[in-house]
Write a protein that holds these residues in place. Structure first.
Motif, mmCIF file in Angstrom:
data_model
loop_
_atom_site.group_PDB
_atom_site.id
_atom_site.type_symbol
_atom_site.label_atom_id
_atom_site.label_comp_id
_atom_site.label_asym_id
_atom_site.label_seq_id
_atom_site.Cartn_x
_atom_site.Cartn_y
_atom_site.Cartn_z
ATOM 1 N N ARG A 31 -28.480 0.962 1.616
ATOM 2 C CA ARG A 31 -28.457 1.956 2.263
ATOM 3 C C ARG A 31 -29.295 1.964 3.420
ATOM 4 O O ARG A 31 -30.371 1.566 3.406
ATOM 5 N N GLY A 33 -31.588 3.911 5.907
ATOM 6 C CA GLY A 33 -32.731 4.789 5.951
ATOM 7 C C GLY A 33 -32.690 5.615 7.433
ATOM 8 O O GLY A 33 -33.130 5.015 8.438
ATOM 9 N N ASP A 34 -32.479 6.856 7.323
ATOM 10 C CA ASP A 34 -32.234 7.635 8.904
ATOM 11 C C ASP A 34 -33.350 8.658 8.829
ATOM 12 O O ASP A 34 -33.689 9.274 7.842
ATOM 13 N N LYS A 71 -26.794 16.317 8.536
ATOM 14 C CA LYS A 71 -27.363 14.919 8.430
ATOM 15 C C LYS A 71 -28.911 14.875 9.046
ATOM 16 O O LYS A 71 -29.392 13.905 9.085
ATOM 17 N N THR A 75 -33.414 10.385 5.029
ATOM 18 C CA THR A 75 -32.757 9.794 3.556
ATOM 19 C C THR A 75 -33.659 9.501 2.631
ATOM 20 O O THR A 75 -34.928 9.175 2.720
#
Length: 150
Positions: A31, A33-34, A71, A75
């Motif tokens: 995934r 990471g944000d 969002k 994350t």
């Protein structure tokens, strides 16, 4: 006739070996990471190995960059089950972006991360872009990096 049979057997062995090597290469899920940032005090030598396996080391390097919206939260990373691969360089006034192309297991305990490094125009400010991949710890191993420069 005997030579033809030996040639066919040799060819079969070579093909079988080649398919075996291909079968060992396996895609590894990850995934992105944000909503993090690199702390201003971080130097490149603090991340000589881009693999981070614990929350304490991660928090020495990264801070949370929460923003508004659905969002906006960073994350979630569960370091009991996951590790992070972090790619970054020193701050620069040249536009730079990273894009993960693939993460593969090339052998037991061996990973290959292929990513794109795209350089752009000169900016009026400095920036420090990065790439964060979050990976299940069952895939943890030695990491080799392959950079595609654009």
């Amino acid at each position: 006739m005997k030579n033809k049979i030996q040639l066919l057997v040799s060819l079969f062995v070579v093909l079988l070996s080649a398919f075996g090597a291909i079968a060992q290469t396996k895609k590894v899920p990850y995934r992105i990471g944000d909503n993090y940032f690199i702390n201003n005090t971080v130097t490149e030598d603090q991340l000589a190995n881009p693999i981070i396996t614990d929350a304490m080391k991660f928090s020495e390097i990264f801070g949370m960059a929460t923003v508004m919206g659905p969002k906006g939260a960073p994350t979630n990373i569960d370091f009991k089950k996951e590790f992070v691969i972090a790619i970054f360089q020193k701050a620069s006034d040249i536009d730079l972006s990273y894009k993960a192309i693939s993460l593969t297991k090339t052998a037991p305990k061996k990973l290959l991360l292929t990513y794109e490094e795209k350089w752009g125009k000169k900016l009026t400010f400095t920036m420090r872009p990065f790439l964060l991949l979050i990976v299940n710890k069952k895939h943890l191993g030695d990491l080799k990096l392959k950079v595609i420069k654009k």
